[in-house]
Design a protein around this motif. Structure first.
Motif, mmCIF file in Angstrom:
data_model
loop_
_atom_site.group_PDB
_atom_site.id
_atom_site.type_symbol
_atom_site.label_atom_id
_atom_site.label_comp_id
_atom_site.label_asym_id
_atom_site.label_seq_id
_atom_site.Cartn_x
_atom_site.Cartn_y
_atom_site.Cartn_z
ATOM 1 N N LEU A 1 0.829 -1.207 0.000
ATOM 2 C CA LEU A 1 0.000 0.000 0.000
ATOM 3 C C LEU A 1 0.863 1.257 0.000
ATOM 4 C CD1 LEU A 1 -2.728 -0.960 2.632
ATOM 5 C CD2 LEU A 1 -2.880 -1.065 0.159
ATOM 6 N N LYS A 2 2.013 1.153 0.657
ATOM 7 C CA LYS A 2 2.896 2.319 0.732
ATOM 8 C C LYS A 2 3.430 2.696 -0.652
ATOM 9 C CE LYS A 2 3.944 2.156 5.545
ATOM 10 N NZ LYS A 2 2.764 1.405 5.847
ATOM 11 N N LEU A 3 3.490 1.686 -1.539
ATOM 12 C CA LEU A 3 3.981 1.959 -2.894
ATOM 13 C C LEU A 3 3.127 3.018 -3.577
ATOM 14 C CD1 LEU A 3 4.799 -1.616 -4.214
ATOM 15 C CD2 LEU A 3 6.379 0.124 -3.376
ATOM 16 N N ILE A 4 1.826 3.022 -3.268
ATOM 17 C CA ILE A 4 0.932 4.009 -3.879
ATOM 18 C C ILE A 4 1.390 5.405 -3.486
ATOM 19 C CG2 ILE A 4 -1.457 4.793 -4.107
ATOM 20 C CD1 ILE A 4 -2.358 2.069 -3.099
ATOM 21 N N GLY A 5 1.716 5.577 -2.212
ATOM 22 C CA GLY A 5 2.171 6.879 -1.728
ATOM 23 C C GLY A 5 3.461 7.294 -2.407
ATOM 24 N N ILE A 6 4.375 6.332 -2.535
ATOM 25 C CA ILE A 6 5.666 6.643 -3.163
ATOM 26 C C ILE A 6 5.453 7.078 -4.613
ATOM 27 C CG2 ILE A 6 7.864 5.637 -3.911
ATOM 28 C CD1 ILE A 6 7.691 3.848 -1.390
ATOM 29 N N LEU A 7 4.584 6.341 -5.299
ATOM 30 C CA LEU A 7 4.299 6.663 -6.692
ATOM 31 C C LEU A 7 3.708 8.070 -6.815
ATOM 32 C CD1 LEU A 7 4.703 4.818 -9.106
ATOM 33 C CD2 LEU A 7 2.253 4.330 -9.079
ATOM 34 N N GLY A 8 2.794 8.396 -5.905
ATOM 35 C CA GLY A 8 2.195 9.732 -5.892
ATOM 36 C C GLY A 8 3.248 10.801 -5.676
ATOM 37 N N SER B 1 6.169 16.681 -11.641
ATOM 38 C CA SER B 1 5.403 17.844 -12.108
ATOM 39 C C SER B 1 6.051 19.141 -11.644
ATOM 40 C CB SER B 1 3.944 17.739 -11.652
ATOM 41 O OG SER B 1 3.859 17.975 -10.265
ATOM 42 N N LEU B 2 6.629 19.138 -10.448
ATOM 43 C CA LEU B 2 7.297 20.356 -9.971
ATOM 44 C C LEU B 2 8.531 20.678 -10.820
ATOM 45 C CD1 LEU B 2 6.937 20.074 -6.090
ATOM 46 C CD2 LEU B 2 5.599 21.445 -7.705
ATOM 47 N N ILE B 3 9.270 19.626 -11.164
ATOM 48 C CA ILE B 3 10.446 19.842 -12.024
ATOM 49 C C ILE B 3 10.006 20.427 -13.366
ATOM 50 C CG2 ILE B 3 12.306 18.679 -13.302
ATOM 51 C CD1 ILE B 3 12.359 16.664 -10.905
ATOM 52 N N LEU B 4 8.930 19.872 -13.915
ATOM 53 C CA LEU B 4 8.410 20.381 -15.190
ATOM 54 C C LEU B 4 7.999 21.843 -15.055
ATOM 55 C CD1 LEU B 4 6.219 17.370 -16.420
ATOM 56 C CD2 LEU B 4 8.315 18.243 -17.471
ATOM 57 N N ILE C 1 0.591 18.838 -19.700
ATOM 58 C CA ILE C 1 1.255 17.623 -19.191
ATOM 59 C C ILE C 1 1.618 17.810 -17.721
ATOM 60 C CG2 ILE C 1 3.352 16.202 -19.359
ATOM 61 C CD1 ILE C 1 3.271 16.796 -22.406
ATOM 62 N N THR C 2 2.143 18.987 -17.423
ATOM 63 C CA THR C 2 2.531 19.261 -16.035
ATOM 64 C C THR C 2 1.322 19.155 -15.107
ATOM 65 O OG1 THR C 2 4.157 20.785 -16.914
ATOM 66 C CG2 THR C 2 3.713 20.923 -14.557
ATOM 67 N N ALA C 3 0.226 19.755 -15.516
ATOM 68 C CA ALA C 3 -0.969 19.730 -14.672
ATOM 69 C C ALA C 3 -1.478 18.301 -14.494
ATOM 70 C CB ALA C 3 -2.058 20.600 -15.292
ATOM 71 N N ILE C 4 -1.487 17.533 -15.587
ATOM 72 C CA ILE C 4 -1.965 16.137 -15.487
ATOM 73 C C ILE C 4 -1.094 15.341 -14.523
ATOM 74 C CG2 ILE C 4 -2.234 13.954 -16.745
ATOM 75 C CD1 ILE C 4 -3.083 15.588 -19.180
ATOM 76 N N THR C 5 0.230 15.493 -14.673
ATOM 77 C CA THR C 5 1.143 14.764 -13.790
ATOM 78 C C THR C 5 0.902 15.155 -12.332
ATOM 79 O OG1 THR C 5 2.745 15.035 -15.567
ATOM 80 C CG2 THR C 5 3.558 14.078 -13.532
ATOM 81 N N SER D 1 -2.454 13.759 -11.072
ATOM 82 C CA SER D 1 -2.344 12.294 -10.895
ATOM 83 C C SER D 1 -1.644 12.013 -9.579
ATOM 84 C CB SER D 1 -1.530 11.656 -12.011
ATOM 85 O OG SER D 1 -2.046 11.994 -13.246
ATOM 86 N N GLY D 2 -0.575 12.766 -9.312
ATOM 87 C CA GLY D 2 0.158 12.593 -8.056
ATOM 88 C C GLY D 2 -0.745 12.852 -6.868
ATOM 89 N N VAL D 3 -1.536 13.916 -6.947
ATOM 90 C CA VAL D 3 -2.438 14.251 -5.839
ATOM 91 C C VAL D 3 -3.435 13.114 -5.612
ATOM 92 C CG1 VAL D 3 -4.280 15.818 -5.108
ATOM 93 C CG2 VAL D 3 -2.194 16.732 -6.137
ATOM 94 N N GLN D 4 -3.961 12.590 -6.711
ATOM 95 C CA GLN D 4 -4.925 11.491 -6.569
ATOM 96 C C GLN D 4 -4.299 10.254 -5.943
ATOM 97 O OE1 GLN D 4 -6.943 10.709 -10.217
ATOM 98 N NE2 GLN D 4 -8.118 12.590 -10.095
ATOM 99 N N LEU D 5 -3.084 9.959 -6.389
ATOM 100 C CA LEU D 5 -2.405 8.792 -5.802
ATOM 101 C C LEU D 5 -2.171 9.019 -4.311
ATOM 102 C CD1 LEU D 5 0.110 7.913 -8.629
ATOM 103 C CD2 LEU D 5 -1.632 6.409 -7.698
ATOM 104 N N MET D 6 -1.798 10.251 -3.937
ATOM 105 C CA MET D 6 -1.565 10.526 -2.524
ATOM 106 C C MET D 6 -2.843 10.333 -1.704
ATOM 107 S SD MET D 6 1.539 11.096 -2.140
ATOM 108 C CE MET D 6 2.436 12.208 -1.125
ATOM 109 N N THR D 7 -3.978 10.804 -2.240
ATOM 110 C CA THR D 7 -5.223 10.626 -1.479
ATOM 111 C C THR D 7 -5.600 9.138 -1.416
ATOM 112 O OG1 THR D 7 -6.353 11.292 -3.494
ATOM 113 C CG2 THR D 7 -6.318 12.892 -1.736
ATOM 114 N N THR D 8 -5.390 8.427 -2.522
ATOM 115 C CA THR D 8 -5.651 6.977 -2.488
ATOM 116 C C THR D 8 -4.780 6.314 -1.418
ATOM 117 O OG1 THR D 8 -5.879 7.106 -4.872
ATOM 118 C CG2 THR D 8 -5.835 4.915 -3.925
#
Ligand code: UDP
Ligand code: MG
Length: 313
Positions: A231-238, A245-248, A270-274, A277-284
């Protein structure tokens, strides 16, 4: 003094080719243990061949033989779990029917370790004859992943073949969880553990009853019932998505200020989508952490296991 009793628990799934040999070898070895009484519990895991018929014949002539027969195939772990419910002995041996764990040396040698006060004596395979390179490789990968992910150390190269004290079995029997991954639980449970090294032989007859599908089920039961780390992998991925996205974003801003390169309009998108997506993964991930806790609680494993109490009623 009353004699101590040894119980053997042997699961069988389509083992008509080995039933008789298994009984003969096990019985003759148990008879040599004159210090002990014995019982053999065969669990027929829904075989539709002659396994049950042959077992019944054996049980007719030998009252030490007990049979538990399933209505259908529920799997090796379920079969052993069921067998453990019916044990009446003081020392319990769990072994495969196919004689890959030869009873000749093992039963007396493991018993000796038990008499010395060890409570979980697990068979550790020094070598594995007659098993395919594929099986060996997948087994190795499995134990690596399992130990990397899980919170209890599960010794590698051990199967379910082991001798355990009655009180350990009684404790296992009180655990209400389904899909018991026994070798993990026997490790988790504590008590005095001891490895017993042996050479694993080839199957006496027949084929392995663990095709890839069953191995994968066992592996996922093992990992999922002993770890919430996936489950922690989801957080890492987020986190990774948000970082990208911040680098972009920095790249876009620097470009816009310095007017270095022409950037097309797709870059901010692309930056916004990335980012989102990260925010969604973090909430998941946050939700899954709660699910992980609920899962832990739902297994209803005791928080601790008391071995001895002194001066306490
Ligand atoms: N077994 C079982 N139910 C199953 C699969 C296997 O009771 O669904 C039993 C099988 O009869 C044997 C033991 O579990 O006594 C170990 O299986 P096997 O020897 O085929 O596995 P391997 O040694 O190849 O890993
Ligand atoms: Mg086998």
């Amino acid at each position: 003094m009353e004699k101590k009793k040894v119980t053997l628990v042997i699961p069988m799934y389509y083992e008509e080719k080995v039933v008789e040999e298994c009984y003969k070898r096990v019985k003759s070895n148990l008879e040599k243990l004159t210090k002990y009484e014995h019982e053999i519990i065969f669990v027929n895991d829904g075989s539709k061949d002659k396994t049950l018929e042959l077992l019944e014949k054996i049980a007719e002539n030998d009252k030490c033989v007990k049979i538990v027969s399933f209505s259908r195939n529920f799997g090796h772990q379920a079969a052993v779990t069921a067998g453990l419910q019916y044990v009446t002995g003081d020392a319990i041996v769990i072994m495969d029917a196919d004689l890959q764990d030869p009873p000749e040396l093992l039963i007396p040698d493991m018993l000796k370790l038990w008499e010395e006060g060890n409570e979980v004596i697990y068979g550790k395979r020094k070598s594995r004859d007659g098993e395919s390179a594929f099986k060996l490789l997948t087994a190795k990968m499995f134990y690596k992943t399992l130990n990397a992910l899980s919170d209890v150390e599960i010794p590698k190269d051990t199967g379910d073949f082991r001798l355990v004290d009655r009180k350990v079995v009684d404790t296992i029997n009180t655990l209400p969880e389904h899909n018991k991954f026994l070798r993990g639980l026997f490790s988790w449970i504590g008590y005095k553990q001891k490895a017993f090294e042996y050479e694993r032989k080839e199957r006496f007859a027949g084929e392995t009853k663990y095709p890839l599908k069953k191995m994968l089920k066992l592996a996922s039961d093992g990992i999922i019932s002993f770890s919430t780390k996936p489950l922690k992998l989801i957080g890492i991925l987020g986190g990774v998505c948000i970082a990208i996205s911040l680098i972009l974003l920095i790249y876009i801003i620097v470009n816009a200020i310095g007017k270095f390169n022409y950037l097309s309009v797709s870059w901010p998108i692309i930056t916004a989508i990335t980012f989102f997506s990260g925010v969604q993964l973090m909430t998941t991930w946050i939700i899954s952490e709660y699910i992980g806790r609920i899962y832990d609680e739902s297994k209803k494993r005791p928080q601790y296991i008391v071995d001895k109490k002194i001066n306490i009623e």
